[in-house]
Structure formats: C-alpha cells, structure tokens
Design a protein around this motif. Structure first.
Motif, PDB file in Angstrom:
ATOM      1  N   MET A   1     -87.558  10.526  -4.294  1.00 48.89           N
ATOM      2  CA  MET A   1     -87.407   9.098  -4.517  1.00 48.89           C
ATOM      3  C   MET A   1     -88.441   8.641  -5.519  1.00 48.89           C
ATOM      4  N   SER A   2     -88.057   7.844  -6.492  1.00 47.13           N
ATOM      5  CA  SER A   2     -88.982   7.408  -7.519  1.00 47.13           C
ATOM      6  C   SER A   2     -89.392   5.967  -7.292  1.00 47.13           C
ATOM      7  N   VAL A   3     -90.629   5.628  -7.683  1.00 46.24           N
ATOM      8  CA  VAL A   3     -91.144   4.279  -7.517  1.00 46.24           C
ATOM      9  C   VAL A   3     -91.424   3.693  -8.878  1.00 46.24           C
ATOM     10  N   PRO A   4     -90.605   2.765  -9.362  1.00 43.41           N
ATOM     11  CA  PRO A   4     -90.817   2.147 -10.653  1.00 43.41           C
ATOM     12  C   PRO A   4     -92.102   1.340 -10.674  1.00 43.41           C
ATOM     13  N   PRO A   5     -92.596   0.938 -11.850  1.00 43.97           N
ATOM     14  CA  PRO A   5     -93.846   0.203 -11.947  1.00 43.97           C
ATOM     15  C   PRO A   5     -93.870  -1.104 -11.191  1.00 43.97           C
ATOM     16  N   ASP A   6     -92.720  -1.749 -10.987  1.00 42.48           N
ATOM     17  CA  ASP A   6     -92.725  -3.047 -10.305  1.00 42.48           C
ATOM     18  C   ASP A   6     -92.797  -2.915  -8.800  1.00 42.48           C
ATOM     19  N   GLY A   7     -92.908  -1.694  -8.296  1.00 43.58           N
ATOM     20  CA  GLY A   7     -93.078  -1.506  -6.866  1.00 43.58           C
ATOM     21  C   GLY A   7     -91.801  -1.269  -6.115  1.00 43.58           C
ATOM     22  N   GLY A   8     -90.642  -1.329  -6.774  1.00 44.62           N
ATOM     23  CA  GLY A   8     -89.385  -1.074  -6.078  1.00 44.62           C
ATOM     24  C   GLY A   8     -89.152   0.408  -5.955  1.00 44.62           C
ATOM     25  N   THR A   9     -88.234   0.754  -5.096  1.00 45.38           N
ATOM     26  CA  THR A   9     -87.897   2.155  -4.905  1.00 45.38           C
ATOM     27  C   THR A   9     -86.432   2.356  -5.198  1.00 45.38           C
ATOM     28  N   THR A  10     -86.118   3.231  -6.127  1.00 41.59           N
ATOM     29  CA  THR A  10     -84.737   3.532  -6.454  1.00 41.59           C
ATOM     30  C   THR A  10     -84.258   4.682  -5.596  1.00 41.59           C
ATOM     31  N   VAL A  11     -83.152   4.486  -4.894  1.00 45.56           N
ATOM     32  CA  VAL A  11     -82.710   5.486  -3.938  1.00 45.56           C
ATOM     33  C   VAL A  11     -81.737   6.486  -4.540  1.00 45.56           C
ATOM     34  N   THR A  12     -81.420   6.338  -5.816  1.00 41.30           N
ATOM     35  CA  THR A  12     -80.592   7.329  -6.478  1.00 41.30           C
ATOM     36  C   THR A  12     -81.252   7.701  -7.788  1.00 41.30           C
ATOM     37  N   ARG A  13     -80.871   8.834  -8.353  1.00 43.81           N
ATOM     38  CA  ARG A  13     -81.454   9.257  -9.618  1.00 43.81           C
ATOM     39  C   ARG A  13     -80.390   9.934 -10.477  1.00 43.81           C
TER      40      ARG A  13
ATOM     41  N   VAL B   1     -94.500   0.706   2.695  1.00 44.01           N
ATOM     42  CA  VAL B   1     -95.614  -0.180   2.347  1.00 44.01           C
ATOM     43  C   VAL B   1     -96.744   0.619   1.712  1.00 44.01           C
ATOM     44  N   ARG B   2     -97.029   1.789   2.250  1.00 43.02           N
ATOM     45  CA  ARG B   2     -98.076   2.630   1.679  1.00 43.02           C
ATOM     46  C   ARG B   2     -97.735   3.071   0.265  1.00 43.02           C
ATOM     47  N   ARG B   3     -96.460   3.175  -0.044  1.00 45.21           N
ATOM     48  CA  ARG B   3     -96.016   3.511  -1.394  1.00 45.21           C
ATOM     49  C   ARG B   3     -95.858   2.277  -2.274  1.00 45.21           C
ATOM     50  N   ARG B   4     -96.109   1.102  -1.706  1.00 44.08           N
ATOM     51  CA  ARG B   4     -95.960  -0.178  -2.408  1.00 44.08           C
ATOM     52  C   ARG B   4     -94.537  -0.378  -2.937  1.00 44.08           C
ATOM     53  N   ALA B   5     -93.586   0.105  -2.184  1.00 45.84           N
ATOM     54  CA  ALA B   5     -92.170  -0.044  -2.556  1.00 45.84           C
ATOM     55  C   ALA B   5     -91.646  -1.338  -1.935  1.00 45.84           C
ATOM     56  N   TRP B   6     -92.076  -2.468  -2.498  1.00 50.99           N
ATOM     57  CA  TRP B   6     -91.852  -3.753  -1.845  1.00 50.99           C
ATOM     58  C   TRP B   6     -90.386  -4.155  -1.800  1.00 50.99           C
ATOM     59  N   ARG B   7     -89.656  -3.895  -2.862  1.00 51.24           N
ATOM     60  CA  ARG B   7     -88.230  -4.244  -2.841  1.00 51.24           C
ATOM     61  C   ARG B   7     -87.491  -3.474  -1.751  1.00 51.24           C
ATOM     62  N   THR B   8     -87.857  -2.207  -1.601  1.00 50.63           N
ATOM     63  CA  THR B   8     -87.193  -1.398  -0.584  1.00 50.63           C
ATOM     64  C   THR B   8     -87.600  -1.836   0.820  1.00 50.63           C
ATOM     65  N   VAL B   9     -88.839  -2.284   0.970  1.00 51.76           N
ATOM     66  CA  VAL B   9     -89.281  -2.841   2.253  1.00 51.76           C
ATOM     67  C   VAL B   9     -88.422  -4.036   2.625  1.00 51.76           C
ATOM     68  N   LEU B  10     -88.229  -4.937   1.664  1.00 45.78           N
ATOM     69  CA  LEU B  10     -87.409  -6.122   1.927  1.00 45.78           C
ATOM     70  C   LEU B  10     -85.970  -5.743   2.245  1.00 45.78           C
ATOM     71  N   TRP B  11     -85.464  -4.732   1.549  1.00 50.58           N
ATOM     72  CA  TRP B  11     -84.088  -4.287   1.809  1.00 50.58           C
ATOM     73  C   TRP B  11     -83.940  -3.730   3.219  1.00 50.58           C
ATOM     74  N   VAL B  12     -84.860  -2.846   3.616  1.00 50.01           N
ATOM     75  CA  VAL B  12     -84.782  -2.261   4.959  1.00 50.01           C
ATOM     76  C   VAL B  12     -84.869  -3.358   6.011  1.00 50.01           C
ATOM     77  N   LEU B  13     -85.774  -4.321   5.819  1.00 49.53           N
ATOM     78  CA  LEU B  13     -85.896  -5.429   6.770  1.00 49.53           C
ATOM     79  C   LEU B  13     -84.608  -6.246   6.822  1.00 49.53           C
ATOM     80  N   ALA B  14     -84.062  -6.559   5.658  1.00 50.08           N
ATOM     81  CA  ALA B  14     -82.833  -7.358   5.617  1.00 50.08           C
ATOM     82  C   ALA B  14     -81.675  -6.635   6.278  1.00 50.08           C
ATOM     83  N   ALA B  15     -81.559  -5.332   5.999  1.00 51.20           N
ATOM     84  CA  ALA B  15     -80.457  -4.561   6.580  1.00 51.20           C
ATOM     85  C   ALA B  15     -80.620  -4.435   8.088  1.00 51.20           C
ATOM     86  N   ALA B  16     -81.813  -4.070   8.532  1.00 51.06           N
ATOM     87  CA  ALA B  16     -82.031  -3.782   9.952  1.00 51.06           C
ATOM     88  C   ALA B  16     -82.022  -5.030  10.819  1.00 51.06           C
TER      89      ALA B  16
END
Length: 228
Positions: free
Chosen positions: A1-13, A94-109
């Motif tokens: 999984m890659s972490v772009p500079p803005d802190g998001g996590t892209t789940v595909t590559r 959170v430790r990876r600073r993947a903030w967009r993905t954190v918000l997504w997991v919270l929203a989904a769950a």
C-alpha cells in the motif's frame, strides 16, 4: 500500500481500470429491485421469501447449544464487532498518517448502520412471523443490518489488504470473505429474523456504501488512472 504526500492511502496500484462504478451500479440495482418487490408485494418474491424462510428456519425448539452457536456465528455482522476489528486497523493507519483512509474506514464501519436503518424505515417491512423468531424484534426487516455490516467489514479488509497480497492470496482471501458474508446471512434466516431478500438486499448497501465512501474520499479511483 502506498502513502501519497498528502497523507492519503491508495488501496490499488498500477494502471488498471476501477470497477467501483460498475459494482456501485449493481448494488443500487439489486437494492432497488428487491425494494420495489417489498413495497409493492410482488407475488413471486413474496412466495420465494416465505418458502425459503420456512425451509431454513431451525425452529423455536432448538437447543441452548445450537442457539449459542448461531449467536456466535452471526456476531460478525454486529456494529460492536465491526468497531472492535477496526480499532487496531485505525491505529495502524494513524501511525502511517494515512488520514483519508482513516476517515474512510470510520465512515464505512460506523455509518453503514444508520444508512441501513434509514433504508429499513423507508421500506417498512416487518420481521418474519415465526414463534420466538423475528416477530419478537421491534426493528424492521429489510434490508438486513447484519448482512450490510459483514459486507462492509469484508470489503474494507479486502480493499486495505489487496495491494499487499499475491494473486493467489487474493483469490483465497476473497473466497474466505465471501464465505463469511454468506454464513452471517444464513444465520439470520436460521434464527428466523430475516427473509432471503432481506439478506440479499443487505449485502448491497454494505458493499455499495463502502465503495462509495472510498471513491468520495479519494481512497479508491473512480476512473482508470496512473496510481502511485
């Protein structure tokens, strides 16, 4: 999984088309078609629901051991189970600073439960009228909240793990996830608290809401593009 500079996590590559729009369309179509059948009382759907429910329901004279087993097997569809599983994942993100993905997991769950509850109120279907079955529940029946919950849990897990899995492992984990989703759906009918169409419709908002949230939050691409 890659972490772009803005802190998001892209789940595909890699360069590959996103299937999210097609899957979202299928989820919406399934929910709409079954929902129309519930609201209008379509004969064939009502007959199939009644016959399948009658055949699958294990009865109100089941042993305490069987009752406990069914409650354990159905638990992965509950909100508290989903949140407990999500906590360590959120800490890792959170430790990876993947903030967009954190918000997504919270929203989904978290939000899939009120989304499903709103759909229940809209369609207004009562539970199956079995002795000691769904009739004793005050909540409505369509779509199944357990089914939407487990579909969300499995979808989030697969999307997060997908880039790190080898092709063979992807097939294995997808098969296991599908089996878990089907098992939880079956437990709802074994316990006599849902019709078949409730379960089938429940999978749609679970998967659909998870993908929609991922697209809206930029975790999953809507169109084919080069990903980091």
């Amino acid at each position: 999984m890659s972490v772009p500079p803005d802190g998001g996590t892209t789940v595909t590559r890699s360069r590959a088309p996103s299937r999210a729009p097609g899957v979202l369309a299928v989820c919406a179509a399934v929910l709409a078609l079954l929902g129309v059948g519930v609201r209008t009382g379509v004969g064939p759907q009502q007959v199939v629901d009644a016959q399948v429910s009658e055949a699958v329901y294990v009865g109100d004279d089941r042993s305490r051991g069987l009752d406990l087993l069914l409650e354990v097997l159905t638990a992965p569809g509950l909100s508290w189970f989903r949140i407990v599983v999500a906590v360590p994942v959120l800490i890792w993100l959170v430790r990876r600073r993947a903030w967009r993905t954190v918000l997504w997991v919270l929203a989904a769950a978290v939000l899939v439960a009120p989304v499903t509850a709103a759909l229940k109120e809209f369609f207004g279907r009562v539970r199956p009228a079995f002795d000691d079955g769904g009739a004793r529940y005050d909540s409505l029946s369509f779509p199944s909240g357990h089914s939407s919950g487990i579909a969300t849990l499995v979808a989030v897990g697969l999307l997060l793990a997908w880039p790190s899995l080898a092709p063979g492992a992807r097939q294995v984990w997808t098969a296991l996830g599908v089996l878990l989703v089907v098992l939880v759906g079956l437990t709802r009918m074994w316990l006599g608290v849902h019709y078949l169409s409730d379960v089938l419709a429940g999978w749609s908002p679970g998967l659909g809401w998870t993908l929609l949230a991922a697209v809206l939050m930029g975790v999953l691409p809507l169109r084919p593009r080069e990903l980091p």
